[in-house]
Design an enzyme around this catalytic site. Sequence first.
Site, PDB file in Angstrom:
ATOM      1  N   LEU A 253      62.999  45.384  66.060  1.00 26.48           N
ATOM      2  CA  LEU A 253      64.271  44.776  66.503  1.00 26.48           C
ATOM      3  C   LEU A 253      63.787  43.768  67.696  1.00 26.48           C
ATOM      4  O   LEU A 253      64.982  43.812  68.569  1.00 26.48           O
ATOM      5  CB  LEU A 253      65.279  45.977  67.014  1.00 26.48           C
ATOM      6  CG  LEU A 253      66.180  46.728  65.771  1.00 26.48           C
ATOM      7  CD1 LEU A 253      66.936  47.689  66.458  1.00 26.48           C
ATOM      8  CD2 LEU A 253      66.812  45.822  64.944  1.00 26.48           C
ATOM      9  N   CYS A 263      51.351  40.078  55.493  1.00 30.74           N
ATOM     10  CA  CYS A 263      51.930  40.742  54.393  1.00 30.74           C
ATOM     11  C   CYS A 263      53.527  40.279  54.070  1.00 30.74           C
ATOM     12  O   CYS A 263      53.749  40.165  52.985  1.00 30.74           O
ATOM     13  CB  CYS A 263      51.905  42.307  54.877  1.00 30.74           C
ATOM     14  SG  CYS A 263      50.258  42.963  54.673  1.00 30.74           S
TER      15      CYS A 263
HETATM   16  P1  NAD Z   1      41.361  40.489  53.148  1.00 31.68           P
HETATM   17  O1  NAD Z   1      41.368  39.249  52.394  1.00 31.68           O
HETATM   18  O2  NAD Z   1      41.080  40.838  54.490  1.00 31.68           O
HETATM   19  O3  NAD Z   1      40.199  41.397  52.331  1.00 31.68           O
HETATM   20  C1  NAD Z   1      40.085  41.299  50.767  1.00 31.68           C
HETATM   21  C2  NAD Z   1      38.508  41.099  50.727  1.00 31.68           C
HETATM   22  O4  NAD Z   1      38.428  41.561  49.300  1.00 31.68           O
HETATM   23  C3  NAD Z   1      37.669  40.160  51.120  1.00 31.68           C
HETATM   24  O5  NAD Z   1      36.832  40.371  52.037  1.00 31.68           O
HETATM   25  C4  NAD Z   1      37.208  39.531  49.869  1.00 31.68           C
HETATM   26  O6  NAD Z   1      35.942  38.973  49.805  1.00 31.68           O
HETATM   27  C5  NAD Z   1      36.972  40.916  48.947  1.00 31.68           C
HETATM   28  N1  NAD Z   1      37.017  40.620  47.471  1.00 31.68           N
HETATM   29  C6  NAD Z   1      37.804  39.924  46.646  1.00 31.68           C
HETATM   30  N2  NAD Z   1      37.631  40.151  45.528  1.00 31.68           N
HETATM   31  C7  NAD Z   1      36.550  41.201  45.324  1.00 31.68           C
HETATM   32  C8  NAD Z   1      35.822  41.635  44.414  1.00 31.68           C
HETATM   33  N3  NAD Z   1      35.846  41.439  43.063  1.00 31.68           N
HETATM   34  N4  NAD Z   1      34.789  42.595  44.538  1.00 31.68           N
HETATM   35  C9  NAD Z   1      34.576  42.674  45.922  1.00 31.68           C
HETATM   36  N5  NAD Z   1      35.395  42.331  47.039  1.00 31.68           N
HETATM   37  C10 NAD Z   1      36.387  41.325  46.784  1.00 31.68           C
HETATM   38  O7  NAD Z   1      42.699  41.290  52.682  1.00 31.68           O
HETATM   39  P2  NAD Z   1      43.360  42.584  53.476  1.00 31.68           P
HETATM   40  O8  NAD Z   1      44.243  42.004  54.495  1.00 31.68           O
HETATM   41  O9  NAD Z   1      42.584  43.452  53.811  1.00 31.68           O
HETATM   42  O10 NAD Z   1      44.444  42.967  52.187  1.00 31.68           O
HETATM   43  C11 NAD Z   1      44.186  43.675  51.189  1.00 31.68           C
HETATM   44  C12 NAD Z   1      45.342  44.254  50.662  1.00 31.68           C
HETATM   45  O11 NAD Z   1      45.958  45.022  51.295  1.00 31.68           O
HETATM   46  C13 NAD Z   1      46.168  43.283  50.260  1.00 31.68           C
HETATM   47  O12 NAD Z   1      46.917  43.574  48.868  1.00 31.68           O
HETATM   48  C14 NAD Z   1      47.258  43.391  51.034  1.00 31.68           C
HETATM   49  O13 NAD Z   1      48.509  42.867  50.899  1.00 31.68           O
HETATM   50  C15 NAD Z   1      47.335  44.775  51.253  1.00 31.68           C
HETATM   51  N6  NAD Z   1      47.502  45.199  52.665  1.00 31.68           N
HETATM   52  C16 NAD Z   1      47.314  44.565  53.639  1.00 31.68           C
HETATM   53  C17 NAD Z   1      47.564  45.120  55.072  1.00 31.68           C
HETATM   54  C18 NAD Z   1      47.380  44.250  56.464  1.00 31.68           C
HETATM   55  O14 NAD Z   1      47.535  44.613  57.426  1.00 31.68           O
HETATM   56  N7  NAD Z   1      46.108  43.510  56.138  1.00 31.68           N
HETATM   57  C19 NAD Z   1      48.419  46.093  55.242  1.00 31.68           C
HETATM   58  C20 NAD Z   1      48.878  46.718  54.207  1.00 31.68           C
HETATM   59  C21 NAD Z   1      48.422  46.264  52.967  1.00 31.68           C
END
Ligand code: NAD
Length: 434
Positions: A253, A263
């Site tokens: 808030l 996200c």
């Molecule tokens: P990010 O971009 O930081 O990390 C993703 C990683 O996956 C990258 O390092 C990329 O190189 C790797 N990757 C992609 N394809 C691959 C494969 N085939 N094999 C191996 N590695 C591979 O993303 P993130 O922020 O960690 O988010 C990941 C997921 O979690 C998303 O769906 C996001 O919505 C969700 N999420 C994120 C957060 C947040 O705060 N960042 C919170 C909750 C949920």
Amino acid sequence: MKISVIGSGYVGLVSGACFTEFGHSVICADLDDRKIEALNNGRIPIYEPGLEQIVTRNSAAGTLGFTTDVEDAVSKADVVFIAVGTPSRRGDGHADLSYVYAAAKTIAKAMTGYTVVVTKSTVPVGTGDEVERIIRETNPAADFSVVSNPEFLREGAAIEDFKRPDRIVVGVEDERSRAVMEEVYRPLFLNQSPLVFVNRRTSELIKYAANGFLAMKITFINEMADLCEAVGANVQDVARGIGLDKRIGPKFLNAGPGYGGSCFPKDTLALAKTAQDYDTNIRLIETTIAINDSRKRAMARRVIAACGGDVRGKTIAMLGLTFKPNTDDMRDAPSLFIIQALQDKGAIIRAYDPEGMEEAKHLLQDVTYCNSAYEAADGADAITIVTEWDVFRALDFPRLKDIMVQPVLVDLRNIYRHDRVEDEGFTYHSIGRP
Ligand code: NAD
């Protein structure tokens, strides 16, 4: 338990590291060899308070490893978490599931023995069904279950959130994988963190419903801030007045420049697209998205108004670039939109952020990056606080007044009080306060 995590970004790395603290043995895999090389050399590729100690401790103990060999990591695991990115798909705003599906194919080829494949990435309803189909098609003999386990951690407080979550949501379709997930999260279960077991589709939707609701809550207070300005009320008092009501709660808030980050923008968009695909109404979320988009543009207009209606040739010091403090994440940060809009009107931008500048350099052109708030403010016509990093909470105003062309402060996070700043001789603008 032997766990592999595919994708070692903000979620994968934090989850992998924290799972070792639960007593599991973890391999974090990623296709980005620079990331893995850094991790193998003891360097953490992201800024997340507390993460480095956990990674160092468990790497030294041999319970946490890093590799680019995803197949090898999968072949050794009882449980494989998919934590790859799910950004907005270019053009239509749907979640881009290509990374998830690519990971599913790799897992299918490499799995040995019964394997639980857990989607931790945020994915639309039905993705688990598709992951299951891909694995079965790629490897018809595979013995596996597909589970949904969305992640709710907040960047900047990720370790605490992972180790002491409000709840853990797990979507399962069979008893066998449910028992495995209970084992994965047993230490949290013993700590009495609620473990919510639901079906897979429900679990996938819970994540979007949570982010949609929070984005809506932020947008609600932002609109209240506009109304407060119009009627002479104080939005911080309104937030406190309603937040003390247990049905509403005090969090999310704080009126500000609009939500951003990795996200909320993409998840609200994907939620709206899912509803459209299924021909149901989700107008609250569609409206939230529209209001938030226009709010970011409105913030630039606010800065322009504070500069007398014209910023051509004027220098604006931007304090804070990341979408929130204690992260280096610049994805969809409001600063990107505000800076671009100010540059479009001819402003010269000097900026300082404690952790986000390396990433910002890839996303913003023609910005002078500085080493402190004071260096950024040197010769500026106005300061704009965009992100409420602690270092901006106790600025030395006499020093700033000496080095600025005009003492103007636009505080988009309401971290100061009017009287305090105006007593220092500044013109002060904030959000939703008289
Ligand atoms: P990010 O971009 O930081 O990390 C993703 C990683 O996956 C990258 O390092 C990329 O190189 C790797 N990757 C992609 N394809 C691959 C494969 N085939 N094999 C191996 N590695 C591979 O993303 P993130 O922020 O960690 O988010 C990941 C997921 O979690 C998303 O769906 C996001 O919505 C969700 N999420 C994120 C957060 C947040 O705060 N960042 C919170 C909750 C949920």
